[in-house]
Design a protein around this motif. Structure first.
Motif, mmCIF file in Angstrom:
data_model
loop_
_atom_site.group_PDB
_atom_site.id
_atom_site.type_symbol
_atom_site.label_atom_id
_atom_site.label_comp_id
_atom_site.label_asym_id
_atom_site.label_seq_id
_atom_site.Cartn_x
_atom_site.Cartn_y
_atom_site.Cartn_z
ATOM 1 N N HIS A 70 46.870 34.269 40.092
ATOM 2 C CA HIS A 70 46.152 34.978 39.012
ATOM 3 C C HIS A 70 47.103 36.006 38.421
ATOM 4 O O HIS A 70 48.216 36.159 38.897
ATOM 5 C CB HIS A 70 44.843 35.603 39.504
ATOM 6 N N HIS A 72 37.486 36.579 41.014
ATOM 7 C CA HIS A 72 38.221 37.854 41.115
ATOM 8 C C HIS A 72 38.754 38.245 39.730
ATOM 9 O O HIS A 72 38.800 39.418 39.369
ATOM 10 C CB HIS A 72 39.348 37.657 42.134
ATOM 11 N N ASP A 84 43.320 35.971 45.503
ATOM 12 C CA ASP A 84 42.426 37.113 45.747
ATOM 13 C C ASP A 84 40.942 36.751 45.686
ATOM 14 O O ASP A 84 40.088 37.636 45.669
ATOM 15 C CB ASP A 84 42.739 38.254 44.772
ATOM 16 N N HIS A 92 47.308 39.368 38.231
ATOM 17 C CA HIS A 92 47.571 40.728 38.738
ATOM 18 C C HIS A 92 49.031 40.916 39.167
ATOM 19 O O HIS A 92 49.640 40.028 39.754
ATOM 20 C CB HIS A 92 46.633 41.056 39.906
ATOM 21 N N HIS A 148 50.970 39.938 42.322
ATOM 22 C CA HIS A 148 51.158 38.494 42.549
ATOM 23 C C HIS A 148 52.169 37.878 41.573
ATOM 24 O O HIS A 148 52.800 36.878 41.889
ATOM 25 C CB HIS A 148 49.807 37.761 42.424
HETATM 26 ZN ZN LIG Z 1 44.223 40.421 42.374
#
Ligand SMILES: [Zn+2]
Length: 329
Positions: A126, A201, A220, A128, A131
């Motif tokens: 994802h 998430h 996540d 974020h 990551h």
């Molecule tokens: Zn995350």
């Protein structure tokens, strides 16, 4: 905090999450036993500049990388960001998630020490930053980057989240291949099946199944051992989290190794406990909210009480988590 049930908006969500200080969050995000990391010069400098993103990058980036063998040419790396899984072999290295930028030299050295060919592919679970922060370094190292199409879209936007500001990612750090639903990748005798998880998430989450090794990387959608963060500002919501955990259980059996986005390596039983926790709290909060209670009233009713001992000592306090559940129902 939102004061009325109808007061929820992206702005109020950000106000509520901004009350969690970035520093406290970093400390609570770190794996148990590694939270007392020495302040580095970069951290002190970032704090002096009042740049919460730089401070968090520096603190997370100073956590040492721990390696856990998962068998069948697979290794899990933990520490400076979300958990990373590496498939290594003669056809090259396939890496899921990438830690924060300051950890790149240590991550590169760890990858180079693993047997097998060069870095070939990075998969982002994802958008974020903990990551995807090393996407640019992976591309410079010659890797292609695979992600859900919403992950690429989110990375081209600016975001304000948890007190941190994110500018759009440069083109040189964006995923190079995206998919809308599922994608299969074969390498080193392994089959990696990537599945889109409808908004959970974030709105770009995927889980990665290593079919021969019987390993799942959940990103996540799974926080193992503490209440999860849910990013409502980019489409996350509690129903999606509970449904995502439910769907992933169907991909697992008693011998499946399950890698969470954050927390220690888990198994089907751990994921099942997590799904039960999410669904039970969701149902309780739903009932209270449906009867007209405000967020403060619901928090005062302590709908998470039976789970707080096991799940309430991580990134999200019980009250923080109740707010995320309440605001995304
Ligand atoms: Zn995350």
């Amino acid at each position: 905090m939102p004061t009325r049930p109808d007061d929820f908006s992206r702005r109020s969500f950000l106000r509520s999450t901004a009350t969690i200080s970035a520093g406290a969050l970093v400390a609570r995000y770190a794996p148990t036993g590694l939270i007392h990391v020495e302040a580095t010069a970069a951290m002190r400098q970032a704090a002096a500049q009042k740049d919460p993103l730089a401070a968090r990058r520096a603190q997370m980036g100073s956590i040492p990388i721990q390696k856990t063998a998962l068998g069948s040419g697979l290794a899990m790396l933990s520490g400076p960001g979300g958990n990373v899984v590496v498939l290594h072999g003669s056809e090259g290295k396939i890496v899921v998630d990438s830690f924060v930028q300051p950890a790149w030299p240590a991550l590169k050295a760890t990858l180079d020490e693993l047997p097998g060919g060069a870095i070939k592919t990075l998969i982002d679970t994802h958008w974020h930053f903990d990551h995807t922060d090393n996407n640019g370094s992976f591309r410079q190292a010659g890797a292609t980057i695979v992600a859900h199409e919403n992950t690429k879209k989110r990375m081209t936007e600016s975001h304000d989240l948890l007190g941190m500001h994110f500018d759009p990612s440069p083109a040189s750090a964006l995923p190079t291949e995206t998919f809308p639903d599922r994608q299969l990748l074969r390498a080193n005798g392994e089959e990696l099946a990537m599945f889109y998880v409808p908004p959970a998430h974030t709105d770009g989450d995927i889980v990665v199944q290593y079919r021969n090794a019987n390993v799942l990387h959940m990103g996540d959608v799974f926080f193992n051992g503490f209440y999860p963060f849910i990013d409502a500002s980019t489409g996350g919501n509690i129903n999606g989290m509970a449904n995502g955990a439910e769907r992933a259980l169907k991909l697992a059996n008693a011998r499946t190794k399950i890698v969470p986005g954050h927390g220690p390596l888990g198994d089907r039983a751990a994921l099942d406990r997590y799904r039960t926790m999410l669904a039970t709290i969701r149902d309780t909060v739903q009932k209270l909210k449906g009867s007209g209670q405000t967020l403060q009233q619901v928090q005062a009713a302590k709908p998470t009480a039976q789970f707080d001992e096991a799940w309430g000592k991580g990134m999200m306090s019980p009250n923080d988590f109740v707010a995320l559940v309440y605001n995304t129902l």
